[in-house]
Design a protein around this motif. Structure first.
Motif, PDB file in Angstrom:
ATOM      1  N   CYS A  17       0.859  -1.184   0.000  1.00  0.00           N
ATOM      2  CA  CYS A  17       0.000   0.000   0.000  1.00  0.00           C
ATOM      3  C   CYS A  17       0.898   1.237   0.000  1.00  0.00           C
ATOM      4  O   CYS A  17       1.842   1.315   0.789  1.00  0.00           O
ATOM      5  N   LEU A  19      -0.421   4.508   0.154  1.00  0.00           N
ATOM      6  CA  LEU A  19      -1.280   5.647   0.490  1.00  0.00           C
ATOM      7  C   LEU A  19      -0.647   6.534   1.565  1.00  0.00           C
ATOM      8  O   LEU A  19      -0.729   7.753   1.504  1.00  0.00           O
ATOM      9  N   CYS A  20      -0.022   5.910   2.557  1.00  0.00           N
ATOM     10  CA  CYS A  20       0.612   6.718   3.610  1.00  0.00           C
ATOM     11  C   CYS A  20       2.068   6.268   3.757  1.00  0.00           C
ATOM     12  O   CYS A  20       2.460   5.213   3.256  1.00  0.00           O
ATOM     13  N   HIS A  22       3.724   4.733   5.798  1.00  0.00           N
ATOM     14  CA  HIS A  22       4.060   3.415   6.348  1.00  0.00           C
ATOM     15  C   HIS A  22       4.426   2.418   5.241  1.00  0.00           C
ATOM     16  O   HIS A  22       5.155   1.446   5.504  1.00  0.00           O
ATOM     17  N   ASP A  23       3.876   2.624   4.035  1.00  0.00           N
ATOM     18  CA  ASP A  23       4.195   1.743   2.905  1.00  0.00           C
ATOM     19  C   ASP A  23       4.069   0.259   3.273  1.00  0.00           C
ATOM     20  O   ASP A  23       4.987  -0.544   2.985  1.00  0.00           O
ATOM     21  N   CYS A  24       2.967  -0.104   3.898  1.00  0.00           N
ATOM     22  CA  CYS A  24       2.819  -1.482   4.404  1.00  0.00           C
ATOM     23  C   CYS A  24       2.922  -2.522   3.289  1.00  0.00           C
ATOM     24  O   CYS A  24       2.245  -2.408   2.260  1.00  0.00           O
ATOM     25  N   ILE A  26       1.760  -6.152   2.617  1.00  0.00           N
ATOM     26  CA  ILE A  26       0.689  -6.931   3.263  1.00  0.00           C
ATOM     27  C   ILE A  26       0.556  -8.305   2.603  1.00  0.00           C
ATOM     28  O   ILE A  26       0.372  -8.410   1.387  1.00  0.00           O
ATOM     29  N   GLY A  32      -3.141  -3.866   6.696  1.00  0.00           N
ATOM     30  CA  GLY A  32      -2.037  -2.972   7.017  1.00  0.00           C
ATOM     31  C   GLY A  32      -2.152  -2.421   8.436  1.00  0.00           C
ATOM     32  O   GLY A  32      -3.062  -2.808   9.198  1.00  0.00           O
ATOM     33  N   ILE A  33      -1.247  -1.516   8.778  1.00  0.00           N
ATOM     34  CA  ILE A  33      -1.199  -0.932  10.124  1.00  0.00           C
ATOM     35  C   ILE A  33      -2.531  -0.272  10.494  1.00  0.00           C
ATOM     36  O   ILE A  33      -2.945  -0.279  11.645  1.00  0.00           O
ATOM     37  N   CYS A  34      -3.223   0.272   9.501  1.00  0.00           N
ATOM     38  CA  CYS A  34      -4.497   0.966   9.758  1.00  0.00           C
ATOM     39  C   CYS A  34      -5.660   0.019  10.007  1.00  0.00           C
ATOM     40  O   CYS A  34      -6.748   0.439  10.375  1.00  0.00           O
ATOM     41  N   ARG A  37      -7.268  -1.666   5.385  1.00  0.00           N
ATOM     42  CA  ARG A  37      -6.878  -1.897   3.987  1.00  0.00           C
ATOM     43  C   ARG A  37      -6.205  -3.274   3.994  1.00  0.00           C
ATOM     44  O   ARG A  37      -5.190  -3.472   4.670  1.00  0.00           O
ATOM     45  N   ASN A  83      -4.183   5.248  10.574  1.00  0.00           N
ATOM     46  CA  ASN A  83      -2.806   4.857  10.254  1.00  0.00           C
ATOM     47  C   ASN A  83      -1.826   5.256  11.357  1.00  0.00           C
ATOM     48  O   ASN A  83      -0.645   4.937  11.273  1.00  0.00           O
TER      49      ASN A  83
HETATM   50  S1  SF4 Z   1      -1.209   2.130   7.341  1.00  0.00           S
HETATM   51 FE1  SF4 Z   1      -2.930   1.691   5.980  1.00  0.00          FE
HETATM   52  S2  SF4 Z   1      -2.940   3.484   4.604  1.00  0.00           S
HETATM   53 FE2  SF4 Z   1      -0.902   3.438   5.539  1.00  0.00          FE
HETATM   54  S3  SF4 Z   1       0.372   2.239   4.125  1.00  0.00           S
HETATM   55 FE3  SF4 Z   1      -0.418   0.825   5.684  1.00  0.00          FE
HETATM   56  S4  SF4 Z   1      -2.276  -0.053   4.748  1.00  0.00           S
HETATM   57 FE4  SF4 Z   1      -1.778   1.825   3.600  1.00  0.00          FE
END
Ligand code: SF4
Length: 337
Positions: A17, A19-20, A22-24, A26, A32-34, A37, A83
């Motif tokens: 991901c 989007l933020c 963290h670049d998770c 997965i 992800g961390i949030c 997602r 996040n």
């Molecule tokens: S915390 Fe969520 S939004 Fe941020 S990179 Fe991970 S999955 Fe994506």
């Protein structure tokens, strides 16, 4: 299930991901961390699309936005997930959970939300808030584009921990941002919020440069981010990078979630308020019952132009163009009688 934007497919059915910051990365079947997602058979999906945890018509001052259509209401919606994992999270029941563990979610479509916003008198648009709206990016975007077509305003209340590319897209349909600048040290961001300071500073600069409306909030927590010298650095950064006319809310912390440090005392807030007022035109105090730091004064003639008491807002010193009635200096850029 709705496919998410901003991700890349990796080997072994993993996804990343983007989007933020963290670049998770997965794995299949995980999130992800949030927590919202998730990787569904090698596709990134947004699990909280259209799943609403809160839905209220709030005074816009509650976001907090004091200079964006003062005195108006805004339909405020949120979902679940975040996040960041702030130890003092004020909305942890919805922010630190996921769609599988929060039983009170209501399914709504963008059209249903827009219609509700259009029906309500004194309402200027839709605010994406309560949990971090970034983590329901696709639903926010679909709703905001629909709202925009219908002449409504879009407001995002955010931690600003966003990657540059999605933020560039966001500023094309979000009219106003209320951003938490939680501290001015990376150490605080890492230890207390599980994120980093620099991406937030970059987001603030991008929003300002885009010409979208911006107000900043700093929650002051005793011993963690109430150092006067550091606070002065934060205020100077705002003045130099975002402008002297940037609205700053200094907000009082109360013990919440995993944090049991006692509430910020009023004298600390009053002294930080004095420091910020040396450098910025518009500084306000939040979460206080003293009444201090609520009203708006014209930066040119010094006369009071907006009086606030709780969430009651009297714009009696503002003319129809958002100027001071005494000296005509522009005070409020976005104003509707
Ligand atoms: S915390 Fe969520 S939004 Fe941020 S990179 Fe991970 S999955 Fe994506």
């Amino acid at each position: 299930m709705m496919e998410a934007q901003y991700y890349t497919k990796l080997d072994d059915n993993k996804v990343q991901c983007t989007l933020c910051p963290h670049d998770c990365v997965i794995k299949e079947g995980r999130s992800g961390i949030c927590k919202v997602r998730a990787n569904d058979k090698g596709r990134l999906i947004t699990e909280n699309y259209g799943k609403i945890s809160g839905y209220h018509f709030d005074p816009i001052e509650k976001k907090p936005l004091y200079h964006f259509y003062p005195g108006k209401d805004i339909l405020s919606i949120g979902s679940v997930g975040c996040n960041l994992h702030c130890q003092f999270c004020q909305n942890h029941e919805i922010a630190q959970t996921d769609v599988h563990n929060y039983p009170y979610l209501k399914e709504l479509s963008p059209g249903e939300i827009v219609n509700a916003a259009l029906r309500q008198e004194n309402n200027i648009g839709i605010a994406y808030t309560y949990n971090e709206p970034l983590v329901f990016y696709e639903f926010m975007k679909d709703t905001a584009l629909n709202a925009k077509q219908n002449g409504l305003k879009n407001v995002m209340v955010t931690n600003g921990f966003i990657k540059p590319e999605p933020l560039k897209s966001l500023v094309s349909f979000i009219d106003a941002f209320s951003v938490d600048l939680k501290a001015f040290t990376d150490d605080f961001y890492r230890k207390i919020t599980s994120s980093n300071l620099n991406p937030v500073l970059e987001s603030l600069k991008t929003i300002k440069k885009s010409g979208r409306f911006l107000e900043v909030t700093n929650l002051v927590i005793p011993t963690l981010n109430d150092d006067k010298k550091k606070f002065e650095e934060l205020v100077l950064w705002i003045r130099n990078e975002l402008g002297k006319d940037t609205v700053l809310h200094i907000s009082r912390y109360h013990p919440m979630y995993k944090m049991n440090i006692k509430s910020t005392d009023q004298d600390t807030l009053f002294s930080l308020f004095e420091i910020a007022n040396k450098y910025l035109d518009f500084v306000y105090l939040g979460n206080l019952h003293s009444g201090k730091g609520q009203n708006t004064y014209c930066p040119n003639c010094g006369k009071m132009v907006i009086e606030r008491s709780g969430y009651s807002t009297e714009t009696k010193g503002i003319d129809k163009a958002g100027g001071c009635i005494y000296c005509k200096t522009k005070v409020i850029e976005h104003y509707l009688v």
